[in-house]
Design a protein around this motif. Structure first.
Motif, PDB file in Angstrom:
ATOM      1  N   CYS B   8      13.989  38.862  21.733  1.00  0.00           N
ATOM      2  CA  CYS B   8      15.059  37.931  21.379  1.00  0.00           C
ATOM      3  C   CYS B   8      16.296  38.237  22.236  1.00  0.00           C
ATOM      4  CB  CYS B   8      15.392  38.042  19.897  1.00  0.00           C
ATOM      5  SG  CYS B   8      16.715  36.922  19.407  1.00  0.00           S
ATOM      6  N   CYS B  11      21.147  38.316  20.480  1.00  0.00           N
ATOM      7  CA  CYS B  11      22.171  39.336  20.274  1.00  0.00           C
ATOM      8  C   CYS B  11      21.689  40.667  20.849  1.00  0.00           C
ATOM      9  CB  CYS B  11      22.578  39.434  18.807  1.00  0.00           C
ATOM     10  SG  CYS B  11      21.621  40.613  17.850  1.00  0.00           S
ATOM     11  N   CYS B  15      15.453  42.134  19.196  1.00  0.00           N
ATOM     12  CA  CYS B  15      14.237  42.286  18.394  1.00  0.00           C
ATOM     13  C   CYS B  15      13.009  41.783  19.153  1.00  0.00           C
ATOM     14  CB  CYS B  15      14.360  41.488  17.090  1.00  0.00           C
ATOM     15  SG  CYS B  15      15.720  42.033  16.056  1.00  0.00           S
ATOM     16  N   CYS B  29      17.028  37.997  11.771  1.00  0.00           N
ATOM     17  CA  CYS B  29      17.979  37.032  11.229  1.00  0.00           C
ATOM     18  C   CYS B  29      17.491  35.621  11.540  1.00  0.00           C
ATOM     19  CB  CYS B  29      19.366  37.273  11.825  1.00  0.00           C
ATOM     20  SG  CYS B  29      19.480  36.735  13.523  1.00  0.00           S
TER      21      CYS B  29
HETATM   22  S1  SF4 Z   1      19.142  40.329  15.016  1.00  0.00           S
HETATM   23 FE1  SF4 Z   1      18.560  38.170  15.097  1.00  0.00          FE
HETATM   24  S2  SF4 Z   1      19.632  37.380  16.914  1.00  0.00           S
HETATM   25 FE2  SF4 Z   1      19.699  39.596  17.067  1.00  0.00          FE
HETATM   26  S3  SF4 Z   1      17.945  40.116  18.349  1.00  0.00           S
HETATM   27 FE3  SF4 Z   1      17.257  40.293  16.205  1.00  0.00          FE
HETATM   28  S4  SF4 Z   1      16.424  38.284  15.726  1.00  0.00           S
HETATM   29 FE4  SF4 Z   1      17.622  38.031  17.604  1.00  0.00          FE
END
Ligand code: SF4
Ligand SMILES: Cc1cc2nc3c(=O)[nH]c(=O)nc-3n(C[C@H](O)[C@H](O)[C@H](O)COP(=O)(O)OP(=O)(O)OC[C@H]3O[C@@H](n4cnc5c(N)ncnc54)[C@H](O)[C@@H]3O)c2cc1C
Lengths: 412, 119
Positions: B8, B11, B15, B29
Motif C-alpha cells: 500500500c 501512507c 502494509c 485502514c
Molecule cells: S495503514 Fe492504511 S493507508 Fe497506511 S499503508 Fe496500511 S492500509 Fe495503507
C-alpha cells in the motif's frame, strides 16, 4: 537588532517553531534563512507523500512548505532570507546578510538548520574520481529546482528514501536507472517508495551489494557492483559491470551541527545532533533545537510536531529560565538512539520518545526499563531501521530514578 | 480469480495487502482497502513533475495532478506536461492544464511564485 526568539533555519522545523511561538503569545519572533526562500529541503521535494497526518491529505513537499510560508506573514513572524548565521553564543546570533554582518540579541534561540548529505569522501570508494558522481539530494536539486539533468544512464548507491525517489525522478526525466544497490540485506527506504519508485518502473534493487570500482577518467564510464557476505566483504566472482554516466550516492544524512559545536553544545554521537530534553532544550540553557538538526526524520509531520514542542520549551524558558534535575534516557537492546536523551524533571502529561531500531523486527515489544524494572511495555507490529518509532509514555509511569533505557525486543 | 499481492502506498506504514476478487486482507485502514481494490483492478498514480515558468522568480514550477491518473497513462500525461510553458505569477493550487491528456484530471501548481522583480 533584537528578538525574543531567534530561529536559525527556515525549513519546516524553523517555520513550525516560529509559528507555534507566536501562537503561544511571543511578541517578537525572527527566522534567519540563508537561502532566497524559506521552505528548506522541501522546496526540492516535488513528490507527494507529505502531511497525511497533520493535514489529512497527501501533499507534495513543496505544497507542505507553502502551507507554512503562507502563515508567516499573517502571524507576524519576521523573516530574514539570504542571511547566513555564522556564529551563535548564548543570547547572541551573528549573521552575514546582503547588507553585511549583523548582530542580533536573542532571548532564546532555536536551532533548525536541518541536515546535509554524507558524501563519498567519507565512504572511501575505490577507483578514479571522474565527473558524474553526485549525492542524491544534489541531483534532486539540479533536476527539480535548476532544471538540469545530470546524466542519461544512472546507478544509485544506497536505497534510502532520497535514492528511491530519485530513481523515479530520473526515469520520468528520460534517464535509464540501471540499478539501486544497497549494502544491507534490507532497504533503508519506506516500503511504499520501493513499490512506487522502483517496482512501478521495473528498476532492479540489489540488496547486499556494494560498489567495488568506479570507471572513467574525466567522465564516469561505469561502475562495478558486487554482492557482499555477512561481513560486508565482496564475494569473489560476483562482480558485475554497469556502463553508466551518472552515479548517485544516497548513503545517509548527517545533522548540520557546525554552529552547535562552536557553541559547545553536547552532541549525541549516534544521532549526530544535540542531546536534548523533552522540551528540546540542548545542554546550553536558552538554546533549543528541532527537526533534522536533532536527528534525521523521515516524515515532515514529525518534524513539525517536534518543532512545536521546541517552541513551547523556549516560551516556557523565557518566562522562567530555570532547569530541574535530570534523568538520563538511553538506548538498550536493538535501539540505536533515543530522542530526548534526557528528561528535565518535573515532567507531566505524556512524554514522546522517538528512536530507531538497529535491525528489522516482524513483531516487536517495546520496553521502558528503569532501575532494573520494566515500567512500560507495548507490542508493535513490525519495526524497521528505515522508520522512526514513536512511543508515548504517561509520566505517571516514569519513576524518580536516575535513568531510563528503551529496548526493542522480539524475533527476527 | 488471481491473487495479487501489493504494498500500500497511501501512507508510510506500507502494509502488504493481498487482493483476490472483492476480498482484500492485510490492510490496516479503510483507505488502504479501497486503494488495494482499485490497484488490483486498474492502478492509479499521482504524477509530480516540473514545467518551465516564464517571468517568475524561479525558472521551474513544480506541479502535480490534482488526483491520481491511470498508471498506464503516466507517460502520456508527462509528455503533455512537458509541452507546457507557464507564465508567472502563479498561485499554489492554480490549474496549469485542465483535463491533462484527456484523463479528466487537472494539472495544478504546487507552489506560489511571484513575478520577477515584484514581491
Ligand atoms: S495503514 Fe492504511 S493507508 Fe497506511 S499503508 Fe496500511 S492500509 Fe495503507
Ligand atoms: C529527498 C527527500 C525526500 C523526503 N521525502 C519525504 C516524504 O515523502 N514525506 C515526508 O513526510 N518527509 C520526507 N522527507 C523529510 C522531510 O522533508 C525533512 O525531514 C524535513 O524537511 C526536515 O526539516 P528541517 O526544517 O529540519 O530541515 P531543512 O528542511 O533542511 O531546513 C533547514 C533550513 O536551515 C537553513 N540553514 C542551515 N544552516 C543555516 C545557517 N547557518 N544560517 C541560516 N540558515 C541555515 C537551510 O538553508 C534550510 O532552509 C524527505 C526529505 C528528503 C531530503
Amino acid at each position: 537588532m533584537k528578538a525574543e526568539l531567534v530561529v536559525i533555519g527556515g525549513g519546516p522545523a524553523g517555520m513550525g517553531a516560529a509559528l507555534e511561538a507566536k501562537r503561544l503569545g511571543l511578541e517578537d519572533v525572527l527566522i534567519i534563512e540563508r537561502e532566497q526562500f524559506p521552505g528548506g529541503i522541501l522546496q526540492q521535494c516535488i513528490h507527494s507523500g507529505f502531511g497525511l497526518h497533520l493535514f489529512g491529505e497527501e501533499l507534495t513537499g513543496v505544497e507542505y512548505a507553502q502551507r507554512f510560508i503562507d502563515q508567516l506573514g499573517p502571524a507576524g513572524v519576521r523573516l530574514l532570507t539570504d542571511t547566513m548565521v555564522m556564529e551563535v553564543a548564548p543570547g547572541l546570533v551573528r549573521a552575514l546578510s546582503p547588507a553585511g554582518l549583523i548582530e542580533i540579541q536573542a532571548g532564546a534561540i532555536i536551532l533548525a538548520m536541518g541536515c546535509r548529505e554524507r558524501t563519498r569522501g567519507a565512504l572511501n570508494i575505490p577507483g578514479t574520481r571522474p565527473a558524474g558522481i553526485y549525492t542524491a539530494g544534489t541531483a534532486q536539486r539540479l533536476i527539480n529546482v535548476e532544471g538540469y539533468l545530470p546524466g542519461r544512464r544512472a546507478v544509485i548507491l544506497g536505497s534510502g528514501d532520497i535514492g528511491l525517489i530519485m530513481a523515479r525522478r530520473l526515469t520520468l526525466e528520460g534517464a535509464d536507472v540501471l540499478a539501486v544497490a544497497e549494502l544491507m540485506p534490507w532497504s533503508g527506504g519506506l516500503a511504499r517508495n520501493i513499490a512506487q519508485c522502483l517496482e512501478d518502473f521495473a528498476i532492479p534493487l540489489y540488496l547486499s551489494h556494494t560498489l567495488v570500482e568506479i570507471h572513467g577518467k574525466k567522465r564516469l564510464r561505469g561502475v562495478t557492483l558486487a554482492q557482499v557476505d555477512e561481513e560486508f566483504q565482496p564475494r569473489p566472482g560476483s562482480q558485475r559491470y554497469f556502463p553508466c554516466d551518472t552515479l548517485l550516492l544516497s548513503v545517509g544524512l548527517v545533522p548540520e551541527n557546525e554552529l552547535s559545536r562552536q557553541l559547545g553544545i553536547e552532541l549525541d554521537p549516534v544521532s549526530g545532533g544535540p542531546r536534548v530534553d523533552q522540551t528540546l532544550s540542548t545542554s546550553v540553557p536558552g538554546v533549543f533545537a528541532c527537526g533534522n538538526v536533532v536527528h534525521v526524520h523521515d516524515l515532515a509531520d514529525n518534524v513539525t510536531l517536534e518543532s512545536r514542542r521546541a517552541a513551547a520549551g523556549a516560551v516556557a524558558w523565557l518566562a522562567r529560565p530555570v532547569r530541574g534535575r535530570e534523568l538520563a534516557v538511553g538506548p538498550g537492546e536493538n535501539v540505536s538512539y533515543v530522542v530526548p536523551q534526557r528528561l528535565s524533571l518535573p515532567v507531566s502529561g505524556t512524554v514522546s520518545f522517538l528512536f530507531r531500531v538497529r535491525k528489522p523486527r516482524q513483531e516487536a515489544v517495546i520496553e521502558v526499563v528503569s532501575g532494573g524494572r520494566v515500567i512500560w511495555r507495548k507490542r508493535r507490529r513490525g519495526a524497521l531501521p528505515a522508520e522512526m518509532v514513536e512511543i508515548k509514555v504517561p509520566t505517571a509511569d516514569i519513576p524518580a530514578a536516575d535513568s531510563l533505557t528503551i529496548h526493542c525486543r522480539g524475533e527476527k | 480469480m488471481m491473487k495479487k499481492t501489493m504494498t500500500c502506498i497511501i501512507c508510510p506504514l506500507g502494509c502488504r495487502i493481498e487482493v483476490e476478487g472483492e476480498r482484500a486482507q492485510g490492510y490496516s485502514c479503510p483507505r488502504g482497502r479501497d486503494w488495494a481494490r482499485q490497484e488490483a483492478a486498474a492502478p492509479m498514480r499521482i504524477l509530480t513533475t516540473t514545467v518551465p515558468l516564464r517571468g517568475g522568480e524561479i525558472v521551474l514550477l513544480p506541479v502535480r495532478t490534482r488526483g491520481p491518473v491511470p498508471k498506464d497513462r503516466l507517460w502520456e500525461c508527462l509528455a503533455r506536461a512537458n509541452s507546457l510553458l507557464v507564465e508567472a505569477p502563479v498561485r499554489v493550487g492554480q490549474v496549469v492544464c485542465p483535463d491533462l491528456a484527456g484523463t479528466g484530471v487537472d494539472l495544478i501548481a504546487t507552489r506560489t511564485v511571484a513575478e520577477i522583480g515584484k514581491d
